[in-house]
Design a protein around this motif. Structure first.
Motif, mmCIF file in Angstrom:
data_model
loop_
_atom_site.group_PDB
_atom_site.id
_atom_site.type_symbol
_atom_site.label_atom_id
_atom_site.label_comp_id
_atom_site.label_asym_id
_atom_site.label_seq_id
_atom_site.Cartn_x
_atom_site.Cartn_y
_atom_site.Cartn_z
ATOM 1 N N ALA A 90 0.818 -1.216 0.000
ATOM 2 C CA ALA A 90 0.000 0.000 0.000
ATOM 3 C C ALA A 90 0.850 1.264 0.000
ATOM 4 N N SER A 91 1.940 1.238 0.773
ATOM 5 C CA SER A 91 2.800 2.423 0.828
ATOM 6 C C SER A 91 3.431 2.698 -0.526
ATOM 7 N N GLU A 92 3.892 1.632 -1.178
ATOM 8 C CA GLU A 92 4.508 1.795 -2.492
ATOM 9 C C GLU A 92 3.496 2.313 -3.512
ATOM 10 N N LYS A 93 2.256 1.834 -3.427
ATOM 11 C CA LYS A 93 1.217 2.296 -4.339
ATOM 12 C C LYS A 93 0.936 3.790 -4.132
ATOM 13 N N THR A 94 0.913 4.198 -2.870
ATOM 14 C CA THR A 94 0.675 5.616 -2.574
ATOM 15 C C THR A 94 1.795 6.481 -3.147
ATOM 16 N N LEU A 95 3.040 6.029 -2.985
ATOM 17 C CA LEU A 95 4.164 6.782 -3.522
ATOM 18 C C LEU A 95 4.129 6.816 -5.041
ATOM 19 N N LEU A 96 3.725 5.720 -5.655
ATOM 20 C CA LEU A 96 3.595 5.683 -7.110
ATOM 21 C C LEU A 96 2.603 6.736 -7.593
ATOM 22 N N ARG A 109 -3.849 14.864 -15.262
ATOM 23 C CA ARG A 109 -5.136 14.207 -15.562
ATOM 24 C C ARG A 109 -5.194 12.822 -14.950
ATOM 25 N N PHE A 110 -6.386 12.449 -14.492
ATOM 26 C CA PHE A 110 -6.586 11.162 -13.822
ATOM 27 C C PHE A 110 -6.181 9.996 -14.717
ATOM 28 N N THR A 111 -6.600 10.036 -15.973
ATOM 29 C CA THR A 111 -6.293 8.914 -16.874
ATOM 30 C C THR A 111 -4.792 8.746 -17.066
ATOM 31 N N ASP A 112 -4.068 9.854 -17.078
ATOM 32 C CA ASP A 112 -2.617 9.780 -17.231
ATOM 33 C C ASP A 112 -1.958 9.211 -15.979
ATOM 34 N N VAL A 113 -2.513 9.543 -14.823
ATOM 35 C CA VAL A 113 -1.983 8.995 -13.570
ATOM 36 C C VAL A 113 -2.181 7.490 -13.537
ATOM 37 N N VAL A 114 -3.350 7.052 -13.952
ATOM 38 C CA VAL A 114 -3.638 5.610 -13.998
ATOM 39 C C VAL A 114 -2.655 4.911 -14.918
ATOM 40 N N GLU A 115 -2.437 5.482 -16.086
ATOM 41 C CA GLU A 115 -1.512 4.879 -17.058
ATOM 42 C C GLU A 115 -0.081 4.859 -16.536
ATOM 43 N N ALA A 116 0.329 5.935 -15.874
ATOM 44 C CA ALA A 116 1.706 6.024 -15.386
ATOM 45 C C ALA A 116 1.982 5.037 -14.257
ATOM 46 N N THR A 117 0.983 4.785 -13.423
ATOM 47 C CA THR A 117 1.194 3.903 -12.270
ATOM 48 C C THR A 117 0.939 2.431 -12.599
ATOM 49 N N GLY A 118 0.064 2.177 -13.556
ATOM 50 C CA GLY A 118 -0.303 0.797 -13.853
ATOM 51 C C GLY A 118 -1.279 0.222 -12.848
ATOM 52 N N HIS A 162 -8.002 6.079 -7.741
ATOM 53 C CA HIS A 162 -8.963 7.086 -7.267
ATOM 54 C C HIS A 162 -8.996 7.123 -5.748
ATOM 55 N N ARG A 163 -8.954 5.963 -5.114
ATOM 56 C CA ARG A 163 -8.987 5.907 -3.647
ATOM 57 C C ARG A 163 -7.748 6.587 -3.049
ATOM 58 N N ILE A 164 -6.582 6.302 -3.627
ATOM 59 C CA ILE A 164 -5.344 6.914 -3.119
ATOM 60 C C ILE A 164 -5.349 8.422 -3.357
#
Length: 249
Positions: free
Chosen positions: A7-13, A23-32, A39-41
């Motif tokens: 979870a911590s690594e996901k938050t940092l990502l 943009r949200f869609t770009d964040v999703v793409e960048a993090t995988g 959205h929750r993070i």
């Protein structure tokens, strides 16, 4: 993304991604990450002030992270950051290495590290030298606009320190252009007779050239060609310091 990401690594990502992608869609793409997870993070980051939502729905850095960044920048000690890199460079080239910072129209040495050679350079930490007569100063001047160079010339008068020094605005422009083209500067007995150096720019987190690193030697020991051949070592070390200061090419 590795399946073991916690979870911590996901938050940092997500935090790292949202600082670069509004943009949200770009964040999703960048993090995988999944959209729901992202959205929750992001919602948590917004609640905690690390991220804010702009009027057009895009994400921007929030007050909490801006405050933390400001406090972190105030505590940066370039001497402590650069010293291990400088020590490594001295071992590589067996010459004296300086790190300097721009202060008004001068360069002030922050670090001087010597090799095992029996001689010492005529320099010291805290010494202030004209920007246009030093390799480090020329790297800083390379970041000036043409108008900035003209103002420097008007303020200082470009006084020479040796017969080889730059003496006028045209000389400043030529030196700055050479650094921009090659990525390094040279000082061939322009500040001290019998001393030559090669220098590379060090950039801060904004990309501004505020510092520089130089490799110095005696003219009796190294030819101009031999000193220029050390430029890649100076550039590599300067880029390491820049990265440690937060600069991203």
């Amino acid at each position: 993304m590795p399946p073991s990401t916690n979870a911590s690594e996901k938050t940092l990502l997500v935090l790292s991604a949202v600082l670069e992608h509004p943009r949200f869609t770009d964040v999703v793409e960048a993090t995988g990450l999944a959209k729901a997870t992202t959205h929750r993070i992001l919602s948590t980051l917004v609640d905690r002030g690390f991220v804010s939502v702009g009027s057009n729905g895009t994400y921007v850095p929030g007050p909490t992270i801006l405050s933390l960044a400001g406090r972190a920048l105030q505590r940066i000690d370039i001497s402590a950051i650069a010293q291990p890199i400088v020590d490594e460079l001295v071992a590589q080239v067996q010459c004296t290495v300086h790190v300097g910072v721009a202060n008004g129209d001068e360069i002030i040495y922050l670090i001087r590290a010597d090799s095992d050679k029996p001689y010492r350079m005529p320099s010291r930490v805290g010494l202030a030298i004209p920007m246009h007569t030093s390799g480090i100063g020329k790297t800083v001047l390379s970041g000036y606009t043409d108008e900035g160079l003209a103002r420097y010339a008007a303020r200082t008068g470009v006084p020479p320190r040796t017969e080889h020094s730059i003496r006028d605005l045209e000389g400043l422009r030529a030196a700055a252009a050479a650094v921009r083209e090659r990525g390094f500067a040279e000082d061939d007995e322009e500040n001290e007779p019998g001393v030559r150096c090669v220098a590379a720019p060090v950039r801060d987190h904004t990309g501004t050239i505020k510092y520089g690193l130089s490799i110095s030697t005696l003219t009796l020991e190294h030819t101009p060609e031999q000193v220029a051949a050390m430029a890649p070592y100076a550039i590599a070390a300067a880029e390491k310091i820049s990265a440690a200061l937060g600069h991203t090419p």
